[in-house]
Design a protein around this motif. Structure first.
Motif, PDB file in Angstrom:
ATOM      1  N   GLU A  55      20.929  18.229  28.540  1.00  0.00           N
ATOM      2  CA  GLU A  55      20.037  17.252  28.805  1.00  0.00           C
ATOM      3  C   GLU A  55      20.593  16.085  29.664  1.00  0.00           C
ATOM      4  O   GLU A  55      19.670  15.466  30.091  1.00  0.00           O
ATOM      5  CB  GLU A  55      19.786  16.426  27.466  1.00  0.00           C
ATOM      6  CG  GLU A  55      19.299  17.742  26.435  1.00  0.00           C
ATOM      7  CD  GLU A  55      17.980  17.940  26.641  1.00  0.00           C
ATOM      8  OE1 GLU A  55      17.013  17.385  26.905  1.00  0.00           O
ATOM      9  OE2 GLU A  55      17.914  19.150  26.387  1.00  0.00           O
ATOM     10  N   SER A  56      21.626  16.746  30.552  1.00  0.00           N
ATOM     11  CA  SER A  56      22.051  15.420  31.343  1.00  0.00           C
ATOM     12  C   SER A  56      21.359  15.541  32.766  1.00  0.00           C
ATOM     13  O   SER A  56      21.188  14.396  33.470  1.00  0.00           O
ATOM     14  CB  SER A  56      23.553  16.021  31.853  1.00  0.00           C
ATOM     15  OG  SER A  56      23.515  17.459  32.568  1.00  0.00           O
ATOM     16  N   MET A  84      21.720   8.917  38.146  1.00  0.00           N
ATOM     17  CA  MET A  84      22.060   7.572  38.202  1.00  0.00           C
ATOM     18  C   MET A  84      22.383   6.974  36.731  1.00  0.00           C
ATOM     19  O   MET A  84      23.557   6.453  36.401  1.00  0.00           O
ATOM     20  CB  MET A  84      20.902   6.413  38.618  1.00  0.00           C
ATOM     21  CG  MET A  84      20.496   6.321  40.164  1.00  0.00           C
ATOM     22  SD  MET A  84      21.887   6.224  41.117  1.00  0.00           S
ATOM     23  CE  MET A  84      22.283   7.920  41.942  1.00  0.00           C
ATOM     24  N   GLU A  85      21.830   7.564  35.949  1.00  0.00           N
ATOM     25  CA  GLU A  85      22.170   7.427  34.382  1.00  0.00           C
ATOM     26  C   GLU A  85      23.702   8.153  34.150  1.00  0.00           C
ATOM     27  O   GLU A  85      24.441   7.091  33.448  1.00  0.00           O
ATOM     28  CB  GLU A  85      20.995   7.867  33.614  1.00  0.00           C
ATOM     29  CG  GLU A  85      21.469   7.640  31.900  1.00  0.00           C
ATOM     30  CD  GLU A  85      20.219   8.402  31.223  1.00  0.00           C
ATOM     31  OE1 GLU A  85      20.641   9.369  30.230  1.00  0.00           O
ATOM     32  OE2 GLU A  85      19.083   8.340  31.404  1.00  0.00           O
ATOM     33  N   TYR A  86      23.807   9.144  34.462  1.00  0.00           N
ATOM     34  CA  TYR A  86      25.027   9.754  34.326  1.00  0.00           C
ATOM     35  C   TYR A  86      26.289   8.824  35.048  1.00  0.00           C
ATOM     36  O   TYR A  86      27.332   8.535  34.374  1.00  0.00           O
ATOM     37  CB  TYR A  86      24.876  11.073  34.919  1.00  0.00           C
ATOM     38  CG  TYR A  86      26.602  11.650  34.678  1.00  0.00           C
ATOM     39  CD1 TYR A  86      27.066  12.197  33.394  1.00  0.00           C
ATOM     40  CD2 TYR A  86      27.437  11.733  35.743  1.00  0.00           C
ATOM     41  CE1 TYR A  86      28.405  12.612  33.371  1.00  0.00           C
ATOM     42  CE2 TYR A  86      28.367  12.493  35.726  1.00  0.00           C
ATOM     43  CZ  TYR A  86      29.172  12.582  34.644  1.00  0.00           C
ATOM     44  OH  TYR A  86      30.589  13.098  34.308  1.00  0.00           O
ATOM     45  N   ALA A  87      25.891   8.580  36.174  1.00  0.00           N
ATOM     46  CA  ALA A  87      26.855   7.699  37.108  1.00  0.00           C
ATOM     47  C   ALA A  87      27.489   6.443  36.636  1.00  0.00           C
ATOM     48  O   ALA A  87      28.534   6.153  36.600  1.00  0.00           O
ATOM     49  CB  ALA A  87      26.428   7.593  38.545  1.00  0.00           C
ATOM     50  N   ALA A  89      26.940   5.504  32.988  1.00  0.00           N
ATOM     51  CA  ALA A  89      27.240   5.599  31.698  1.00  0.00           C
ATOM     52  C   ALA A  89      28.561   5.257  31.180  1.00  0.00           C
ATOM     53  O   ALA A  89      29.658   6.242  31.810  1.00  0.00           O
ATOM     54  CB  ALA A  89      27.042   6.953  31.070  1.00  0.00           C
ATOM     55  N   PRO A  90      29.070   4.293  30.681  1.00  0.00           N
ATOM     56  CA  PRO A  90      30.248   3.868  30.263  1.00  0.00           C
ATOM     57  C   PRO A  90      31.189   4.911  29.591  1.00  0.00           C
ATOM     58  O   PRO A  90      32.334   5.207  29.545  1.00  0.00           O
ATOM     59  CB  PRO A  90      30.231   2.637  29.541  1.00  0.00           C
ATOM     60  CG  PRO A  90      28.811   2.617  29.114  1.00  0.00           C
ATOM     61  CD  PRO A  90      28.025   3.414  30.079  1.00  0.00           C
ATOM     62  N   ASP A  91      30.714   5.753  28.916  1.00  0.00           N
ATOM     63  CA  ASP A  91      31.200   6.736  27.843  1.00  0.00           C
ATOM     64  C   ASP A  91      31.230   8.108  28.674  1.00  0.00           C
ATOM     65  O   ASP A  91      31.666   9.198  27.495  1.00  0.00           O
ATOM     66  CB  ASP A  91      30.420   6.759  26.634  1.00  0.00           C
ATOM     67  CG  ASP A  91      28.832   7.304  26.863  1.00  0.00           C
ATOM     68  OD1 ASP A  91      28.510   7.184  27.711  1.00  0.00           O
ATOM     69  OD2 ASP A  91      28.409   7.671  25.689  1.00  0.00           O
ATOM     70  N   ARG A  92      30.969   8.186  29.781  1.00  0.00           N
ATOM     71  CA  ARG A  92      31.098   9.617  30.471  1.00  0.00           C
ATOM     72  C   ARG A  92      32.181   9.643  31.476  1.00  0.00           C
ATOM     73  O   ARG A  92      32.870   8.700  31.725  1.00  0.00           O
ATOM     74  CB  ARG A  92      29.871   9.876  31.112  1.00  0.00           C
ATOM     75  CG  ARG A  92      28.480   9.686  30.341  1.00  0.00           C
ATOM     76  CD  ARG A  92      28.375  10.567  29.050  1.00  0.00           C
ATOM     77  NE  ARG A  92      28.368  12.124  29.361  1.00  0.00           N
ATOM     78  CZ  ARG A  92      27.303  13.032  29.388  1.00  0.00           C
ATOM     79  NH1 ARG A  92      26.139  12.344  29.343  1.00  0.00           N
ATOM     80  NH2 ARG A  92      27.359  14.073  30.006  1.00  0.00           N
ATOM     81  N   ALA A  97      36.645   7.561  36.126  1.00  0.00           N
ATOM     82  CA  ALA A  97      36.947   8.409  37.572  1.00  0.00           C
ATOM     83  C   ALA A  97      36.833   7.408  38.684  1.00  0.00           C
ATOM     84  O   ALA A  97      37.376   7.140  39.843  1.00  0.00           O
ATOM     85  CB  ALA A  97      36.652   9.538  37.741  1.00  0.00           C
ATOM     86  N   TRP A  98      35.478   6.854  38.798  1.00  0.00           N
ATOM     87  CA  TRP A  98      35.070   5.861  39.935  1.00  0.00           C
ATOM     88  C   TRP A  98      35.833   4.673  39.995  1.00  0.00           C
ATOM     89  O   TRP A  98      36.307   4.183  41.034  1.00  0.00           O
ATOM     90  CB  TRP A  98      33.657   5.616  39.905  1.00  0.00           C
ATOM     91  CG  TRP A  98      32.818   5.110  40.890  1.00  0.00           C
ATOM     92  CD1 TRP A  98      32.347   3.830  40.678  1.00  0.00           C
ATOM     93  CD2 TRP A  98      32.916   5.153  42.222  1.00  0.00           C
ATOM     94  NE1 TRP A  98      31.917   3.486  42.054  1.00  0.00           N
ATOM     95  CE2 TRP A  98      32.135   4.188  43.054  1.00  0.00           C
ATOM     96  CE3 TRP A  98      33.406   6.283  43.110  1.00  0.00           C
ATOM     97  CZ2 TRP A  98      31.969   4.188  44.184  1.00  0.00           C
ATOM     98  CZ3 TRP A  98      33.187   6.338  44.386  1.00  0.00           C
ATOM     99  CH2 TRP A  98      32.581   5.253  45.156  1.00  0.00           C
ATOM    100  N   ALA A  99      35.955   4.030  38.895  1.00  0.00           N
ATOM    101  CA  ALA A  99      36.663   2.658  38.882  1.00  0.00           C
ATOM    102  C   ALA A  99      38.126   3.024  39.129  1.00  0.00           C
ATOM    103  O   ALA A  99      38.697   2.138  40.252  1.00  0.00           O
ATOM    104  CB  ALA A  99      36.829   2.359  37.513  1.00  0.00           C
TER     105      ALA A  99
END
Length: 175
Positions: A55-56, A84-87, A89-92, A97-99
Protein backbone atom coordinates in the motif's frame (compact mmCIF):
# COMPACT_ATOMS: atom_id res chain seq x y z
CA UNK A 1 18.35 -13.05 -10.51
CA UNK A 2 18.03 -13.33 -14.27
CA UNK A 3 14.57 -12.74 -15.66
CA UNK A 4 13.22 -14.30 -18.82
CA UNK A 5 13.63 -12.30 -22.02
CA UNK A 6 10.38 -11.31 -23.67
CA UNK A 7 10.92 -11.51 -27.42
CA UNK A 8 9.67 -8.77 -29.68
CA UNK A 9 8.61 -5.16 -29.13
CA UNK A 10 6.85 -4.44 -25.87
CA UNK A 11 5.73 -1.32 -24.03
CA UNK A 12 4.50 -0.32 -20.59
CA UNK A 13 0.86 0.73 -20.42
CA UNK A 14 0.41 4.49 -20.61
CA UNK A 15 -3.06 4.69 -19.12
CA UNK A 16 -2.03 5.60 -15.58
CA UNK A 17 -0.21 8.53 -14.04
CA UNK A 18 3.16 7.73 -12.55
CA UNK A 19 5.67 9.55 -10.39
CA UNK A 20 9.29 8.88 -11.30
CA UNK A 21 11.74 9.46 -8.47
CA UNK A 22 15.47 9.46 -9.17
CA UNK A 23 17.76 9.35 -6.17
CA UNK A 24 21.44 8.76 -5.79
CA UNK A 25 24.66 9.27 -3.93
CA UNK A 26 28.21 10.01 -4.96
CA UNK A 27 31.21 8.97 -2.93
CA UNK A 28 33.46 12.01 -2.97
CA UNK A 29 36.12 10.69 -0.59
CA UNK A 30 36.54 6.89 -0.56
CA UNK A 31 38.77 6.94 2.51
CA UNK A 32 36.03 8.58 4.60
CA UNK A 33 34.20 5.26 4.81
CA UNK A 34 32.40 6.15 8.06
CA UNK A 35 30.87 9.20 6.40
CA UNK A 36 29.42 7.56 3.29
CA UNK A 37 28.71 3.98 4.44
CA UNK A 38 25.59 4.88 6.50
CA UNK A 39 24.17 6.75 3.50
CA UNK A 40 24.93 3.79 1.25
CA UNK A 41 23.22 1.34 3.64
CA UNK A 42 20.10 3.44 4.28
CA UNK A 43 18.52 2.83 0.87
CA UNK A 44 18.38 -0.99 1.05
CA UNK A 45 16.48 -0.70 4.36
CA UNK A 46 13.99 1.69 2.76
CA UNK A 47 13.56 -0.52 -0.30
CA UNK A 48 12.90 -3.59 1.87
CA UNK A 49 10.34 -1.63 3.88
CA UNK A 50 8.60 -0.31 0.76
CA UNK A 51 8.66 -3.67 -1.03
CA UNK A 52 6.92 -5.35 1.93
CA UNK A 53 4.23 -2.64 2.08
CA UNK A 54 2.05 -3.07 -1.02
CA UNK A 55 0.00 0.00 0.00
CA UNK A 56 3.06 2.29 0.08
CA UNK A 57 2.57 3.42 -3.50
CA UNK A 58 5.99 2.36 -4.75
CA UNK A 59 5.35 0.33 -7.89
CA UNK A 60 8.93 -0.80 -8.38
CA UNK A 61 12.51 0.33 -8.79
CA UNK A 62 15.67 -0.16 -10.81
CA UNK A 63 19.11 0.15 -9.21
CA UNK A 64 21.79 1.55 -11.51
CA UNK A 65 25.49 2.32 -11.15
CA UNK A 66 27.40 5.16 -12.73
CA UNK A 67 30.87 3.83 -11.98
CA UNK A 68 32.61 3.24 -8.66
CA UNK A 69 31.60 6.60 -7.17
CA UNK A 70 27.97 6.94 -8.23
CA UNK A 71 24.97 4.78 -7.38
CA UNK A 72 21.46 5.77 -8.29
CA UNK A 73 18.01 4.40 -8.16
CA UNK A 74 14.95 4.95 -10.33
CA UNK A 75 11.73 4.46 -8.42
CA UNK A 76 8.21 4.35 -9.87
CA UNK A 77 5.35 5.49 -7.65
CA UNK A 78 1.59 5.43 -8.17
CA UNK A 79 1.37 9.07 -7.01
CA UNK A 80 3.51 11.90 -5.75
CA UNK A 81 1.24 12.17 -2.71
CA UNK A 82 2.20 8.66 -1.58
CA UNK A 83 5.89 9.39 -2.20
CA UNK A 84 5.64 12.54 -0.03
CA UNK A 85 3.67 10.65 2.61
CA UNK A 86 6.42 8.06 2.87
CA UNK A 87 9.18 10.68 2.92
CA UNK A 88 7.60 12.56 5.83
CA UNK A 89 6.33 9.63 7.92
CA UNK A 90 8.09 9.74 11.31
CA UNK A 91 7.72 5.99 11.87
CA UNK A 92 9.30 4.89 8.56
CA UNK A 93 12.96 4.33 7.59
CA UNK A 94 13.30 7.50 5.49
CA UNK A 95 12.94 10.23 8.14
CA UNK A 96 15.79 9.13 10.44
CA UNK A 97 18.12 8.47 7.49
CA UNK A 98 17.34 11.89 5.97
CA UNK A 99 17.81 13.65 9.34
CA UNK A 100 21.21 11.98 9.86
CA UNK A 101 22.37 12.90 6.35
CA UNK A 102 21.21 16.50 6.81
CA UNK A 103 23.14 16.80 10.08
CA UNK A 104 26.32 15.64 8.33
CA UNK A 105 25.82 17.96 5.38
CA UNK A 106 25.13 20.97 7.61
CA UNK A 107 28.28 20.15 9.60
CA UNK A 108 30.28 20.54 6.39
CA UNK A 109 30.76 16.85 5.64
CA UNK A 110 31.59 16.50 1.95
CA UNK A 111 32.72 12.86 1.77
CA UNK A 112 29.39 11.93 0.26
CA UNK A 113 27.12 13.74 -2.18
CA UNK A 114 23.41 13.22 -2.50
CA UNK A 115 20.79 14.14 -5.11
CA UNK A 116 17.21 13.42 -6.08
CA UNK A 117 14.74 14.48 -8.76
CA UNK A 118 10.99 13.90 -8.89
CA UNK A 119 8.85 13.88 -12.03
CA UNK A 120 5.06 13.66 -11.96
CA UNK A 121 3.88 12.26 -15.28
CA UNK A 122 0.23 12.29 -16.25
CA UNK A 123 -1.47 9.30 -17.85
CA UNK A 124 -0.71 9.14 -21.57
CA UNK A 125 2.33 11.42 -21.25
CA UNK A 126 4.93 8.66 -21.13
CA UNK A 127 5.97 5.90 -23.44
CA UNK A 128 8.36 3.00 -23.22
CA UNK A 129 9.86 0.50 -25.64
CA UNK A 130 11.51 -2.77 -24.68
CA UNK A 131 12.88 -4.97 -27.45
CA UNK A 132 14.02 -8.49 -26.55
CA UNK A 133 14.37 -7.49 -22.90
CA UNK A 134 13.35 -8.98 -19.59
CA UNK A 135 10.93 -6.76 -17.68
CA UNK A 136 12.83 -3.53 -16.99
CA UNK A 137 12.17 -0.04 -15.66
CA UNK A 138 8.56 1.09 -15.78
CA UNK A 139 7.61 -2.18 -17.51
CA UNK A 140 8.96 -4.18 -14.57
CA UNK A 141 7.22 -1.86 -12.09
CA UNK A 142 3.85 -2.16 -13.83
CA UNK A 143 3.57 -4.62 -16.71
CA UNK A 144 4.64 -5.02 -20.30
CA UNK A 145 2.17 -5.22 -23.16
CA UNK A 146 2.66 -5.82 -26.88
CA UNK A 147 3.58 -2.55 -28.51
CA UNK A 148 0.59 -2.72 -30.87
CA UNK A 149 -1.74 -2.17 -27.91
CA UNK A 150 -0.24 1.31 -27.50
CA UNK A 151 0.52 2.13 -31.13
CA UNK A 152 3.44 1.30 -33.37
CA UNK A 153 5.11 4.72 -33.20
CA UNK A 154 6.31 6.84 -30.28
CA UNK A 155 3.96 9.67 -31.26
CA UNK A 156 0.95 7.35 -31.07
CA UNK A 157 2.05 6.00 -27.68
CA UNK A 158 2.37 9.58 -26.41
CA UNK A 159 -1.08 10.59 -27.68
CA UNK A 160 -3.28 11.56 -24.79
CA UNK A 161 -6.59 10.79 -26.41
CA UNK A 162 -7.58 7.54 -28.06
CA UNK A 163 -7.95 7.66 -31.80
CA UNK A 164 -5.54 10.56 -32.15
CA UNK A 165 -3.09 10.03 -34.99
CA UNK A 166 0.53 11.15 -35.14
CA UNK A 167 0.75 14.59 -36.68
CA UNK A 168 -2.61 15.78 -35.32
CA UNK A 169 -0.78 17.50 -32.46
CA UNK A 170 2.18 18.50 -34.60
CA UNK A 171 4.11 15.35 -33.70
CA UNK A 172 6.28 13.72 -36.30
CA UNK A 173 5.45 10.09 -37.05
CA UNK A 174 9.06 8.97 -36.45
CA UNK A 175 9.66 6.09 -34.03
Amino acid sequence: MAREIIKGRMSAPGDQAVTVFLIGMRINRFRRFRAWWPVFMAMPRMLRELSRDKESGMLGYQLLHGGPRLTYLVQYWSSHELLMEYASAPDREHRPAWAALNRKLRAGEDAVGFWHETYVVEAGAHEAVYVNMPPFGLGAATEVVPIGRRGDRAAARLSRTSGEHPGERGLSPAV
